[in-house]
Design an enzyme around this catalytic site. Sequence first.
Site, PDB file in Angstrom:
ATOM      1  N   GLY A   1       4.809   2.063  13.345  1.00 17.53           N
ATOM      2  CA  GLY A   1       3.628   2.729  12.745  1.00 17.53           C
ATOM      3  C   GLY A   1       1.910   2.703  13.293  1.00 17.53           C
ATOM      4  O   GLY A   1       2.336   3.362  14.658  1.00 17.53           O
TER       5      GLY A   1
ATOM      6  N   ASP B   1      -1.856   4.967  -2.360  1.00 24.23           N
ATOM      7  CA  ASP B   1      -0.633   6.101  -1.656  1.00 24.23           C
ATOM      8  C   ASP B   1       0.365   6.028  -2.158  1.00 24.23           C
ATOM      9  O   ASP B   1       1.699   5.608  -1.197  1.00 24.23           O
ATOM     10  CB  ASP B   1      -0.351   6.141  -0.597  1.00 24.23           C
ATOM     11  CG  ASP B   1       0.073   6.471   0.576  1.00 24.23           C
ATOM     12  OD1 ASP B   1       0.126   7.768  -0.516  1.00 24.23           O
ATOM     13  OD2 ASP B   1       0.080   7.014   2.009  1.00 24.23           O
TER      14      ASP B   1
END
Length: 986
Positions: free
Chosen positions: A629, A745
Site C-alpha cells: 500500500g 475514487d
Amino acid sequence: MATTAFSAAWALLLWISHTASSARVYPPNEVTLLDSRTVQGELKWVSSPTEGGWEEVSIMDEKNTPIRTYQVCNVMEPNQNNWLRTDWIARGAAQRIYVEIKFTLRDCNSLPGVMGTCKETFNLYYYESNNDKERYIRENQFIKIDTIAADESFTQVDIGDRIMKLNTEVRDVGVLTRKGFYLAFQDVGACIALVSVRIFYKKCPLTVRNLAQFPDTTTGADTSSLVEVRGSCVDNSEEREVPKMYCGADGEWLVPIGSCLCNPGFEERAGACQACKIGYYRALASDAGCSKCPPHSYSVREGSTSCACDKGYFRSETDPASMPCTQPPSAPQHLISNVNETSVNLEWSAPAFSGGRQDLTYNVVCKRCGPDGQRCEPCGVGVHYTPQQLSLRTTRVSINELQAHTNYTFQVWAVNGVSPQSPGPDQAASVTVTTNQAAPSPVTSIQAKDITRHGVSLAWQQPERPNGVILEYEVKYYEKDQNERSYRIMKTSSRSADIKGLSPLTSYVFHVRARTAAGYGEFSTPFEFMTNSVPSPIIGDGANSTVLLVSVIGSVVLLLIFIAVFVIGRRRSKYSKAKQDSDEEKHLHPGVRIYVDPFTYEDPNQAVREFAKEIDASCIKIEKVIGIGEFGEVCSGRLKMPGKREICVAIKTLKAGYTEKQRRDFLSEASIMGQFDHPNIIRLEGVVTKCKPVMIITEYMENGSLDAFLRKNDGRFTVIQLVGILRGIASGMKYLSDMSYVHRDLAARNILVNSNLVCKVSDFGMSRVLEEDPDAAYTTRGGKIPIRWTAPEAIAYRKFTSASDVWSYGIVMWEVMSYGERPYWDMSNQDVIKAIEEGYRLPPPMDCPISLHQLMLDCWQKERAERPKFSQIVNMLDKLIRNPNTLKRTGGEIARPNTTLLEPSSPEFSSPLGTVSDWLTAINMERYRDNFTAAGYTTPEAVVHMTQEDMTRIGISSAAHQDKILSSAQGMLSQMQQIQDRMVPV
Ligand code: ACK
C-alpha cells in the site's frame, strides 16, 4: 499318338511328387467359383479338335483321390491350334474374377528334332454369357486374357534331380456383367499339362473393428476401387461416431473411421461388450471400464450402471456415480450466544462428523417463546440475519431487530447435500436466550407545521422499535450557524412540540429522541428549517425545508417561478427525487448518522480513539504479505481477541520512518472506516497505535480486489451473479451517501471481494484518494484525479458529490459487465475528457443487458441532478433481479472500439436490435405496449419514424410520456444508423 502319350506320363509323375500333400485350404478373402481338383468324376471340358488335341487324364494322388488334368504335347507337328473350353461358370457376386492355373511345360531345347514346331506358351481366353449351355462358341468370340509362359520349364536332367517344376500363374478379369462365363485354353504346339485350374473372386471378410461389425464385402470391379462399408455396433454397444471402413480390391479392410462404445454397465473385452461383474459398475459409455463400487455402495447384479448406497448412506442428485455414498452431518458443536440488547450473536463450531462431504452449511431457526420459555412460535419476517439465515457457510450469525425483554430459542442446523434424503431427524444445536432491555430506535419523519418568525410546531412519528413504553420525547435544537456549541432542550410526552422564542429568518437544526425505562434512544438525524420573516404562518402540514426557504423571501412570484422550475425539472428527470443535491439527500433519510470528517478534529488522534478500537498487538498473527500500500505492506493474518473466535484479517502497516503527517493520514482511513457499519463496506476490526508498526486491521476478503478478480474469472458468472455484485456495491454506496460521505475514487480496483462473492467498498484514505491511486492523473488545476472514473464536473471544478460517485458507479458497472476491461481502453485521458464532453459514452460490454447499459447511461448524465440516487439504483437492480426476463435482451457483441464507437449519450438509449416490447420495458413505458401493438408498430424500424401526432393517435396523451418515447426512439434511430455506418461493405 506315341509322342503325346510319352510326354504326358512323365509330366504327371513329376506333378504327383509335388502336390501329394497339398491341402485344399483357401485364403479367407477368396471365394472359389471353380476348382478342377475338387470336381468329382470327369471334367468333360470341351476339346477341339476332339481327337489329338487336349486330352483329359485322370491320376490318383497319394491318398488315392482322383485328380483331373488336361494335357497336350504335339510338339513335332506344325500349325497346332488346340482349344480346351470349360463349362459355364456362374459369376455370383463377383465383378472381377481371378484364374489360378497350375501347369507344367516342357522345355523345347530338351526335345530333339522339334526345332520350329515346339512352343513354350499357351493362351488364355474368356467369354461372358448368360447362357449356361452354349453349344458352340466361335474362336473369335473369345476375348484373350493373356499369353501364358512358364516361369519354369523342365528337362530330363531336372526330373532326375526331382527339382520342383510346377508353375502357378494367376490372371484377373473384370468388369464382368453377365451371369457367367466360359474360360478357354489355346495350345499352339507346346507340351503342357494343366494340373489344376481354380477360379475365384476376392472379398473383405466379416470383421469387427472398434466394436463395430463389418459384413463380408465383395471387392469392387476395379483393381484400385474402394468400397465404403458402414459397420454396425456389436451387441450392448452404441455408436459414438458412425463406424465406416473401406474394402480394398485385394480383399483387405482399410481406413477404419468412427467407433462404438460399450453401453453403461458393459465394458470392452476381446472385441465384445461384456457385462460388469457383481460389485462393479460402469455409469457412462465414456467411462474407461467397469470400476469397483465406491465406498459404502454395492451392486448385486451383473451389468450395473451404478451402485446402490449401503443402508444409512445416501447420494445427492448431483453427486457423480463415482463418489462414495455419504451421510448427513452431526449437530453443530459448542453453540454459544451473546446477547446485546435486542441483537443476538451466535457462534458455533463445525459438527464432529461431516458425513464424508464438503458441502456443509447451516440454517438458523428462530422461535419466540412465552415468558415461561414455552409456547414458541416462529419469529417471522421482521428479524434480520447477518450474513443470512439459510445456507450459511460461516459458523456465526448475527440476529438483529428482535423484541426487547423476550425469550427466544435459536436452533442451528447442520445440513449437507444428502440431508434431504436422510429419513432420520436432522441434527441441530439449540440455545435459549432472553433479550435485554433496549433503548428505543431513533425518531423518524419529523415534520414542521405553522412556521412563524419566532416559532414552529414540530410533529413526529413514534420510533419504529420503541422497545417499551415511551415515557417522553426530548427535542434538542440550535441555530445552524452556532452548531451544537449552544443548544436548547425541550421535553414533551406527546409526539409534537411547539417551539417558541426563535429568531426570525434564522436556520435551526432539530433532533428528537425518545426515552423508555431503558433510557434514551439515539437522536434523530438533523431536521433543518428557517424561521419566517412574516409574523403569521404561511405553510401548512408537511412543508419541506426547501420550500420554506422560498417562503422566507416572501415573494409569491419567486415561489411560483420556483414551483414552475421544480415541475419542469420533474418532467425532465426520470428519477423524480434527483433534483436535490447530494447534501440535501441526507434529509430524506432520517435515522442515518452523518459521517464526521476526522480532519475537523483539532487532534486527529482523538478521532482515531473515538472511531477505532485499539487492539493489543499480541492478538495479531501476521501470516503473509499480500500487497504493497502507499504507507507500507498489506498482510493477511489472524486476530484472536480474548473471549472471541479467531478470525482472518487484513493488516495494513505503516512503514518505519514515517512523518507525523503520514501517521495522521494513514490512521485517517481507520477513523473513517470505523464510522461505517454495513455489509457492503469493509469492516474495521481496530488499530494498533500503541506499538510499532502502527497497523489497521480489517476483515479479510479472500478474493482480493474486484478488477483483478473479474479478469481472472472472465465469462464465468451469470448475469444475475454480476447484477448481485453490482447490487452489493450500490447498497454500500447508498449507505455512504446516506451518511454524506463522498468516496471520490469509486472503481473496481477499490472494491474487495470475499469468498461468498460479497463485494465491499474500501479505500477510504483521505490523502490517498487522489495521490496514491495509479489511475489518478494530475489535472490542469494541479490535483490528481482518476479521470476515467470521474464525473466531468469533478474533473473541471472539483465538484465531488454523491452524484459524482454515481458517475463512477456507472463506470464500475461497465467494468463489472466487461469482466474488468479498462474503461475507454487505451484512449488517452485527454481523449476521454474530450469524448465525454462531446456527448460520447461507453457502449454496452459484450452480452450486457440493455437495461443495465441504460442504467449506466443514466449514471453518466451530464447534469448531475439528472443522475439517479444510489437508493434508486439499488431499487432498480432489485427490480431487475426480481424480473430476470428484463436482463435477457442484450445489444449483441460490440467489439473493442475506437473513439468513434462510443455511444453518443441519449437519455433513453435502447438497442435497435430489441423488440418493441423490450424497448418499452427498458424505458419504463411498458404500459403502452398494447397501444403500439394495436396500431401495428411492431418493429423498432417502424417506431423510430413516429411523430408526436402518431403518439397522440395511438392513445398516448401524456406530453411527458410522448417526449420520453420520442427521444428514446431518436436514440434508437441514431444507434441504427451507427450500426449501418460501422458495417464494412463486402
Ligand atoms: O488485489 P489484491 O489481492 O487486494 O491486492 C491488494 C493489496 O491488498 C494491496 O491493497 C489486498 N487487500 C487490501 N485489503 C484487503 C482485505 N481486507 N482483504 C484481502 N485483501 C486485501 C488488495
